[in-house]
Design a protein around this motif. Structure first.
Motif, short mmCIF file in Angstrom:
data_model
loop_
_atom_site.label_atom_id
_atom_site.label_comp_id
_atom_site.label_asym_id
_atom_site.label_seq_id
_atom_site.Cartn_x
_atom_site.Cartn_y
_atom_site.Cartn_z
N VAL A 25 0.71 -1.46 0.05
CA VAL A 25 -0.37 0.03 0.04
C VAL A 25 0.93 1.16 -0.45
O VAL A 25 0.72 1.68 -0.55
CB VAL A 25 -0.98 -0.34 1.25
CG1 VAL A 25 -1.65 1.27 0.94
CG2 VAL A 25 -2.01 -1.63 1.49
N ALA A 52 0.60 3.84 -3.32
CA ALA A 52 0.23 5.00 -3.25
C ALA A 52 1.25 5.79 -2.28
O ALA A 52 0.92 6.76 -3.68
CB ALA A 52 -0.03 5.03 -1.09
N SER A 95 0.93 8.14 -6.40
CA SER A 95 0.39 10.50 -6.01
C SER A 95 1.03 10.86 -6.27
O SER A 95 0.82 12.06 -7.06
CB SER A 95 0.58 10.13 -4.19
OG SER A 95 -0.88 9.42 -3.18
N SER A 114 9.30 6.77 -3.97
CA SER A 114 8.66 5.62 -3.62
C SER A 114 9.87 4.69 -2.93
O SER A 114 9.85 4.08 -1.64
CB SER A 114 7.88 5.17 -4.57
OG SER A 114 8.74 4.01 -5.98
#
Length: 426
Positions: A4, A8, A12, A27
């Motif tokens: 997640v 995410a 994003s 990330s």
């Protein structure tokens, strides 16, 4: 949990417009930080390792090959040869695009390059002969993605590098599916064009066909040299790229259709494209390291195996997910992000990573002609000067055909694996 966090942060940042390479690096940093293992030195080492790959050197050489072919007039000779064969039948220029597209696929390995080269020559010709502009553009864009499957394929090289999979095996595995895609496109175009009121080219005499074949012969020989050389172990994929680039330059000089003054633009375009690919590849290696240490593949495997333990059903689920991601993500980052995540999962299920690589690349190739982020669609739009809405209306029959082929390869994996077994045992 880390799955997640990874997704995410990545999406994003992409949604707010951050370049994909920096979104991937960010990330990776977030995942390393949350795992309390962030280290600048480790980050830098893996980033450098990402570009320090002998196999990745094949990419600039194949990009250079495509640039030389386009600048040296080779593209026009291939189109003329295809026109002499099938230009006289109903919808003939569409079949010319398909034949020429398959030949182009064996030269550059890039869907964008093939679409730009074919489209700039054929779309104006098709419109002048009464073909509907949106259908013509959709056809050329659809044919362009065959170049991502038939060797030499840049996406297959990226998959092989990131996943540690044999690039030669991937190249051999892409031949039959690529031919199936071309056959499917031929049937689809026949359905689309059979009732269209279009002009036909004059039937070429056998003498004219022989003449056009002679003019294009040396260009037509290049895909054969690459495949035979790889299959026979004469050279590696990287060495094949060098051979292709030198060969393309020599035949362009022999054709006397390239000037030395053009080489600066050719090399500049090659360098720009290569820089983009290498930056993303380096970022992908960092991301792959982070997701491996964070055990993201194991978490995904556990989640998927809780749904089913059937390899075929699992593959179908993965392909549906990739189709959805392909609609909103460009192909290169999608390959580099998902390959290191999914390869451990499919290996646990006993699925051949070479076979999976071929169907994954076909899957993500479909995203190149799927709105709203289909890169190849925008190339076609820029050539034809039509809207993305218009080309989307013309491309749906081709999309359905490609999806049908994709799921046929999943249900009947022998289409890919059996030819591979023959090549390995031959």
């Amino acid at each position: 949990m880390m799955v997640v966090v990874f997704l995410a942060v990545l999406f994003s940042l992409m949604l707010i417009g951050m370049p994909i390479a920096f979104a991937m690096l960010s990330s990776a940093v977030v995942m390393m930080w949350t795992q309390d293992m962030f280290n600048v030195t480790t980050l830098a080492e893996h980033f450098i390792t990402g570009a320090n790959s002998f196999a990745l050197m094949a990419i600039p050489f194949f990009i250079l090959t495509g640039e030389i072919m386009n600048a040296g007039g080779v593209s026009k000779r291939i189109v003329d040869f295809a026109s002499s064969l099938v230009g006289h039948v109903k919808g003939g220029l569409g079949y010319v695009a398909i034949v020429a597209g398959v030949i182009f696929a064996g030269l550059s390995g890039s869907a964008v390059a093939d679409t730009a080269a074919l489209g700039s020559i054929l779309i104006p010709m098709m419109v002048a002969q009464g073909y509907e502009k949106k259908r013509s553009t959709a056809l050329v864009a659809s044919v362009g993605i065959v170049g991502t499957v038939i060797p030499p394929s840049i996406p297959l090289i990226l998959y092989g590098v990131v996943g540690g999979v044999s690039i030669t095996g991937l190249f051999m595995g892409g031949i039959v599916p690529g031919i199936l895609m071309a056959i499917g496109m031929t049937f689809t175009w026949w359905l689309v064009a059979r009732k269209a009121d279009t002009k036909r080219l004059e039937r070429a005499s056998w003498q004219a066909r022989l003449h056009s074949f002679k003019r294009a012969f040396w260009a037509l020989l290049l895909p054969l040299i690459i495949i035979v050389g790889l299959r026979g172990g004469v050279f590696t994929p990287t060495e094949a790229g060098v051979v292709a680039a030198v060969y393309a330059f020599l035949i362009s000089l022999c054709y006397r259709e390239i000037r030395l003054t053009q080489l600066f633009d050719v090399l500049t375009n090659t360098a720009k494209t290569t820089a983009i690919v290498m930056l993303i590849a380096s970022a992908a290696i960092v991301t792959a390291y982070a997701i491996t240490v964070a055990q993201v593949p194991a978490q995904i495997a556990a989640g998927l195996t809780s749904i089913t333990d059937s390899p075929t059903l699992m593959l179908l689920i993965i392909m549906v997910i990739l189709l959805l991601f392909g609609c909103v993500m460009d192909m290169t980052p999608a390959v580099l992000i998902f390959a290191p995540v999914l390869i451990p999962v499919i290996e646990q299920l006993g699925i051949d990573p070479i076979y999976f690589g071929v169907v994954m690349i076909i899957n993500l190739s479909i995203g190149l002609i799927t709105p709203p982020v289909g890169t190849v669609l925008y190339v076609g739009c820029s050539i034809s000067r039509i809207s993305i809405i218009d080309i989307s209306r013309g491309i749906w029959p081709m999309l359905l055909m490609y999806v049908a082929i994709l799921f046929a390869l999943i249900l009947f994996p022998e289409i890919v694996t059996y030819p591979l077994s023959i090549l390995h045992n031959g």
